[in-house]
Each structure stands twice: as structure tokens, then as C-alpha cells.
Write a protein that holds these residues in place. Structure first.
Motif, PDB file in Angstrom:
ATOM      1  N   LYS A  52       0.497  -1.034   0.136  1.00  0.00           N
ATOM      2  CA  LYS A  52       0.126   0.036  -0.011  1.00  0.00           C
ATOM      3  C   LYS A  52       0.996   1.145  -0.328  1.00  0.00           C
ATOM      4  N   TYR A  53       2.000   0.679   0.774  1.00  0.00           N
ATOM      5  CA  TYR A  53       2.486   2.179   0.653  1.00  0.00           C
ATOM      6  C   TYR A  53       3.613   2.057  -0.737  1.00  0.00           C
ATOM      7  N   LYS A  54       4.193   1.499  -1.337  1.00  0.00           N
ATOM      8  CA  LYS A  54       5.312   1.460  -2.287  1.00  0.00           C
ATOM      9  C   LYS A  54       3.432   2.401  -3.446  1.00  0.00           C
ATOM     10  N   GLU A  55       2.201   1.580  -3.203  1.00  0.00           N
ATOM     11  CA  GLU A  55       1.505   2.026  -4.532  1.00  0.00           C
ATOM     12  C   GLU A  55       1.526   3.561  -3.933  1.00  0.00           C
ATOM     13  N   ILE A  56       1.452   3.777  -2.916  1.00  0.00           N
ATOM     14  CA  ILE A  56       1.065   5.637  -2.633  1.00  0.00           C
ATOM     15  C   ILE A  56       1.902   5.940  -3.196  1.00  0.00           C
ATOM     16  N   ALA A  57       2.893   6.189  -3.289  1.00  0.00           N
ATOM     17  CA  ALA A  57       4.120   6.239  -3.812  1.00  0.00           C
ATOM     18  C   ALA A  57       4.490   6.048  -5.189  1.00  0.00           C
ATOM     19  N   GLU A  58       4.098   5.279  -5.793  1.00  0.00           N
ATOM     20  CA  GLU A  58       4.356   4.770  -7.374  1.00  0.00           C
ATOM     21  C   GLU A  58       3.209   6.449  -8.330  1.00  0.00           C
ATOM     22  N   ARG A  59       2.050   6.742  -6.853  1.00  0.00           N
ATOM     23  CA  ARG A  59       0.808   7.319  -7.202  1.00  0.00           C
ATOM     24  C   ARG A  59       1.449   9.299  -7.673  1.00  0.00           C
ATOM     25  N   LEU A  60       2.040   8.970  -6.367  1.00  0.00           N
ATOM     26  CA  LEU A  60       2.765  10.845  -6.165  1.00  0.00           C
ATOM     27  C   LEU A  60       4.070  11.236  -7.019  1.00  0.00           C
ATOM     28  N   LYS A  61       4.470   9.936  -7.730  1.00  0.00           N
ATOM     29  CA  LYS A  61       5.945   9.199  -8.376  1.00  0.00           C
ATOM     30  C   LYS A  61       5.593  10.317  -9.644  1.00  0.00           C
ATOM     31  N   LYS A  62       3.938   9.558 -10.466  1.00  0.00           N
ATOM     32  CA  LYS A  62       2.953   9.622 -11.238  1.00  0.00           C
ATOM     33  C   LYS A  62       3.293  11.535 -11.800  1.00  0.00           C
ATOM     34  N   LEU A  63       2.207  11.607 -10.573  1.00  0.00           N
ATOM     35  CA  LEU A  63       1.730  13.131 -10.483  1.00  0.00           C
ATOM     36  C   LEU A  63       3.467  13.803 -10.392  1.00  0.00           C
ATOM     37  N   GLN A  64       3.827  13.725  -9.846  1.00  0.00           N
ATOM     38  CA  GLN A  64       5.115  14.411  -9.917  1.00  0.00           C
ATOM     39  C   GLN A  64       6.204  14.327 -11.554  1.00  0.00           C
ATOM     40  N   GLU A  65       5.446  13.664 -12.048  1.00  0.00           N
ATOM     41  CA  GLU A  65       6.387  13.699 -13.271  1.00  0.00           C
ATOM     42  C   GLU A  65       5.837  14.125 -14.054  1.00  0.00           C
ATOM     43  N   ASN A  66       3.939  14.938 -14.030  1.00  0.00           N
ATOM     44  CA  ASN A  66       3.237  15.823 -14.851  1.00  0.00           C
ATOM     45  C   ASN A  66       3.556  17.145 -13.704  1.00  0.00           C
ATOM     46  N   ALA A  67       4.086  16.834 -12.891  1.00  0.00           N
ATOM     47  CA  ALA A  67       4.443  18.810 -12.223  1.00  0.00           C
ATOM     48  C   ALA A  67       4.208  20.003 -13.389  1.00  0.00           C
TER      49      ALA A  67
ATOM     50  N   TYR B  79       5.430  17.704  -4.285  1.00  0.00           N
ATOM     51  CA  TYR B  79       5.623  15.607  -4.379  1.00  0.00           C
ATOM     52  C   TYR B  79       7.108  14.839  -4.326  1.00  0.00           C
ATOM     53  N   GLU B  80       8.045  15.282  -4.341  1.00  0.00           N
ATOM     54  CA  GLU B  80       8.972  15.564  -4.223  1.00  0.00           C
ATOM     55  C   GLU B  80       9.206  14.821  -2.015  1.00  0.00           C
ATOM     56  N   GLN B  81       9.073  16.454  -1.563  1.00  0.00           N
ATOM     57  CA  GLN B  81       8.565  16.187  -0.097  1.00  0.00           C
ATOM     58  C   GLN B  81       7.654  14.956   0.118  1.00  0.00           C
ATOM     59  N   LYS B  82       6.506  14.989   0.328  1.00  0.00           N
ATOM     60  CA  LYS B  82       5.493  14.056   0.079  1.00  0.00           C
ATOM     61  C   LYS B  82       5.999  12.424  -0.243  1.00  0.00           C
ATOM     62  N   ILE B  83       6.613  11.894  -0.864  1.00  0.00           N
ATOM     63  CA  ILE B  83       7.431  10.398  -1.051  1.00  0.00           C
ATOM     64  C   ILE B  83       8.551  10.411   0.411  1.00  0.00           C
ATOM     65  N   ILE B  84       9.018  12.029  -0.118  1.00  0.00           N
ATOM     66  CA  ILE B  84      10.273  12.174   1.671  1.00  0.00           C
ATOM     67  C   ILE B  84       9.389  11.259   2.713  1.00  0.00           C
TER      68      ILE B  84
END
Length: 133
Positions: free
Chosen positions: A56-71, A80-85
Motif C-alpha cells: 500500500k505504501y509503495k502504491e501511494i509512492a508510485e502515484r505521487l511519483k506519477k503526479l510528480q512527473e507531470n508537475a 511531490y518530492e517532499q510528500k514521497i520523502i
């Protein structure tokens, strides 16, 4: 698999001499499930741990990473980087379920929580996570 369904129930569990806790049947834990351990202290100062399915944590991090890529700005990217950290920093340990449905509580968590002399704990399902007190 641990935590894929709601974790509902309560059970007193034993801890062995190697700091392994038997996960209750209601967790549906299976061999090799990966579980995120988060060490906490309640409002009265009493320590406990929360266990979540690591997936579940990995899924959240992946979703944030995708959002980050579209920043669309550097500020949004860094948010987004800070949220992942932040999400990753909550995890104190990753546990792996063994064939007997046990997880090893790390020695540093046992020492921090002053649990070395305990021989049992209460496991309580709280929906999407398990609390061990």
C-alpha cells in the motif's frame, strides 16, 4: 495476504525469545508478505507499533511519483518530492512474514519501547492496519 481485507479483531499473541510475534489468523498473513512497521507513542506516553501492508505504501509512492512527473512547475515537483520523502520516513522497518505467520520485531524497536521483558502483546485490527501493544 496481510491487510488486503479489513483487519478487524483482537487477540493476545506470544513473542518468542527471538522477538518473533505470531500474527493472528484475522490478519490473513502469508509467508513472504512484506509489512511496514511504524513505531508510535500514544497520548499517555505508551509505545505501540502499527503494521501496514508495504504494498500500500509503495502504491501511494508510485502515484505521487506519477503526479510528480507531470508537475507543471519546480515548486509542484518539489512538493511531490517532499510528500514521497515524508511517507517513506514514517516506516521504521520492513518485516517479512515467515512460514509460521510470524514477524520479527527489530531489536532497536524492542529496546526503544522497553519491551525486552514482555512475553505477550495485544494485536488489534484497526481497518487497514494492525496495532501491537
Amino acid at each position: 495476504m496481510f491487510g488486503e481485507d479489513l483487519l478487524i479483531g483482537q487477540k493476545k499473541v506470544k513473542i518468542d525469545g527471538k522477538n518473533r510475534i505470531y500474527l493472528p489468523p484475522f490478519t490473513k498473513a502469508e509467508k513472504n508478505d512484506e509489512i511496514a512497521l511504524i513505531n508510535k507513542i500514544d497520548t499517555t506516553g505508551y509505545p505501540y507499533v502499527k503494521l501496514y501492508l508495504l504494498k500500500k505504501y509503495k502504491e501511494i509512492a508510485e502515484r505521487l511519483k506519477k503526479l510528480q512527473e507531470n508537475a507543471t512547475s519546480i515548486e509542484e515537483y518539489l512538493q511531490y518530492e517532499q510528500k514521497i520523502i515524508d511517507i517513506c520516513s514514517y516506516i521504521n522497518a520492513v518485516l517479512k512474514v515467515d512460514r509460521e505467520r510470524r514477524v520479527l520485531i527489530p531489536q532497536d524497536i524492542m529496546a526503544t519501547n522497553k519491551w525486552q521483558d514482555r512475553n505477550s502483546f495485544i494485536c488489534e485490527g484497526k481497518g487497514n492496519f494492525l496495532v501491537i501493544r
